[in-house]
Design a protein around this motif. Structure first.
Motif, mmCIF file in Angstrom:
data_model
loop_
_atom_site.group_PDB
_atom_site.id
_atom_site.type_symbol
_atom_site.label_atom_id
_atom_site.label_comp_id
_atom_site.label_asym_id
_atom_site.label_seq_id
_atom_site.Cartn_x
_atom_site.Cartn_y
_atom_site.Cartn_z
ATOM 1 N N UNK A 74 45.866 40.301 42.330
ATOM 2 C CA UNK A 74 44.856 40.967 41.505
ATOM 3 C C UNK A 74 44.983 40.595 40.029
ATOM 4 N N UNK A 75 46.144 40.125 39.616
ATOM 5 C CA UNK A 75 46.341 39.745 38.221
ATOM 6 C C UNK A 75 45.878 38.321 37.920
ATOM 7 N N UNK A 76 45.468 37.575 38.921
ATOM 8 C CA UNK A 76 45.141 36.173 38.752
ATOM 9 C C UNK A 76 43.671 35.861 38.995
ATOM 10 N N UNK A 77 42.854 36.876 39.106
ATOM 11 C CA UNK A 77 41.462 36.689 39.512
ATOM 12 C C UNK A 77 40.707 35.697 38.647
ATOM 13 N N UNK A 78 40.906 35.753 37.337
ATOM 14 C CA UNK A 78 40.150 34.899 36.422
ATOM 15 C C UNK A 78 40.920 33.660 35.968
ATOM 16 N N UNK A 79 42.093 33.441 36.523
ATOM 17 C CA UNK A 79 42.898 32.289 36.132
ATOM 18 C C UNK A 79 42.386 31.029 36.829
ATOM 19 N N UNK A 80 42.482 29.880 36.141
ATOM 20 C CA UNK A 80 41.991 28.614 36.695
ATOM 21 C C UNK A 80 42.743 28.185 37.947
ATOM 22 N N UNK A 81 43.921 28.747 38.191
ATOM 23 C CA UNK A 81 44.684 28.421 39.396
ATOM 24 C C UNK A 81 44.194 29.182 40.624
ATOM 25 N N UNK A 82 43.381 30.216 40.389
ATOM 26 C CA UNK A 82 43.029 31.117 41.496
ATOM 27 C C UNK A 82 41.539 31.450 41.539
ATOM 28 N N UNK A 83 40.768 30.870 40.647
ATOM 29 C CA UNK A 83 39.341 31.159 40.631
ATOM 30 C C UNK A 83 38.697 30.721 41.944
ATOM 31 N N UNK A 84 37.626 31.403 42.360
ATOM 32 C CA UNK A 84 36.989 31.078 43.646
ATOM 33 C C UNK A 84 36.558 29.621 43.757
ATOM 34 N N UNK A 85 36.104 29.024 42.640
ATOM 35 C CA UNK A 85 35.645 27.632 42.703
ATOM 36 C C UNK A 85 36.781 26.683 43.081
ATOM 37 N N UNK A 86 37.975 26.964 42.576
ATOM 38 C CA UNK A 86 39.118 26.089 42.832
ATOM 39 C C UNK A 86 39.629 26.287 44.261
#
Length: 268
Positions: free
Chosen positions: A161-173
């Motif tokens: 839940x802490x990584x939702x907006x991070x580039x390592x975990x974004x839905x697109x990636x």
């Protein structure tokens, strides 16, 4: 055959760690990322004294990838990922080793997202997906190994839940990673450890390693002809606790020509 991937986070500054691990683990093939060294600064003499031939694609202070092969010389296929001739970042190298194609990659981090770095990451990932499709069409054994800078599922990240907006975990990636595996590539570690929180990276801050607050960023993907030969996979997590260690630990697989053995699970 044992194949490993290891983000060394500076090959010259952590050369003692790398050499100790090579001696103890004795992998047959190693993909290294984040060399952070120009080509002329690659420690080839020390690597050869450890018993490995090597190919590398370096860059001063940043990025850099290499392929090592124990007791043999890897044969270069390409340096650089196709698709953008103006891209000079040293993030991809490909070689032939013992009848297999070994692709070593260091996918961009992409933070902050959104932004130019994230856009570059998306373009790079799309190029990887396209090239992987071409490799798969060759119908030869291929391993795509490296630091993908993506956690494919919530099981691959401490407190997702802490990584939702991070580039390592974004839905697109994550979608790009799943588009890759949908071509028919096997995520080796997850296949043999389907329900485990298996990490390969622990940040240096807030005692992340001691708390096991990790991420699974390093992956080994196998082409369809190699997947039946997968017999073991794991992470040498103890290496992360060594003095002057990288923030990553080596991830590895074992392959065998025999298909009669049942896969075994192993995590260190």
């Amino acid at each position: 055959m044992k194949i490993a991937t290891f983000n060394v986070n500076g090959i010259n500054g952590r050369l003692a760690v790398l050499l100790r691990w090579l001696e103890e683990a004795r992998p047959d093939v190693v993909c290294l990322q984040e060399l952070k060294a120009a080509d002329a600064r690659f420690p080839i003499r020390a690597v050869e004294q450890a018993g490995y031939g090597a190919l590398w694609h370096g860059q001063k202070s940043w990025n850099g990838v290499a392929i090592l092969a124990r007791g043999r010389e890897p044969v270069l296929i390409r340096r650089g990922l196709p698709g953008e001739t103006e891209d000079r970042q040293a993030r991809y190298i490909e070689a032939a080793v013992e009848g297999m194609v070994i692709a070593c990659l260091y996918l961009p981090n992409g933070n902050p997202a959104p932004g130019p770095k994230f856009t570059y990451k998306q373009r790079w990932f799309a190029r990887l997906v396209a090239h992987a499709a071409e490799l798969k069409a060759l119908d030869v054994p291929v391993v795509l190994a490296g630091d993908y800078n993506v956690m494919p599922t919530e099981l691959d990240v401490y407190r997702p839940e802490r990584w939702t907006d991070d580039a390592l975990f974004r839905p697109e990636v994550r979608a790009a990673f799943h588009a890759l595996t949908a071509q028919g590539w096997t995520d080796a570690l997850r296949t043999l450890h389907p329900d485990e929180r298996l990490y390969t990276f622990w940040d240096y801050v807030r005692r992340a390693f001691e708390r096991d607050a990790g991420l699974r960023l390093d992956h080994l993907l196998l082409s369809p002809s190699l997947a039946p030969r997968l017999v073991a996979a794991g992470v040498d997590r103890a290496v992360r606790g060594w003095d002057k260690a990288s923030d990553h630990a080596p991830a590895w697989i074992e392959l065998t020509p025999a298909r009669s053995r049942r896969p075994r699970r192993k995590s260190e």
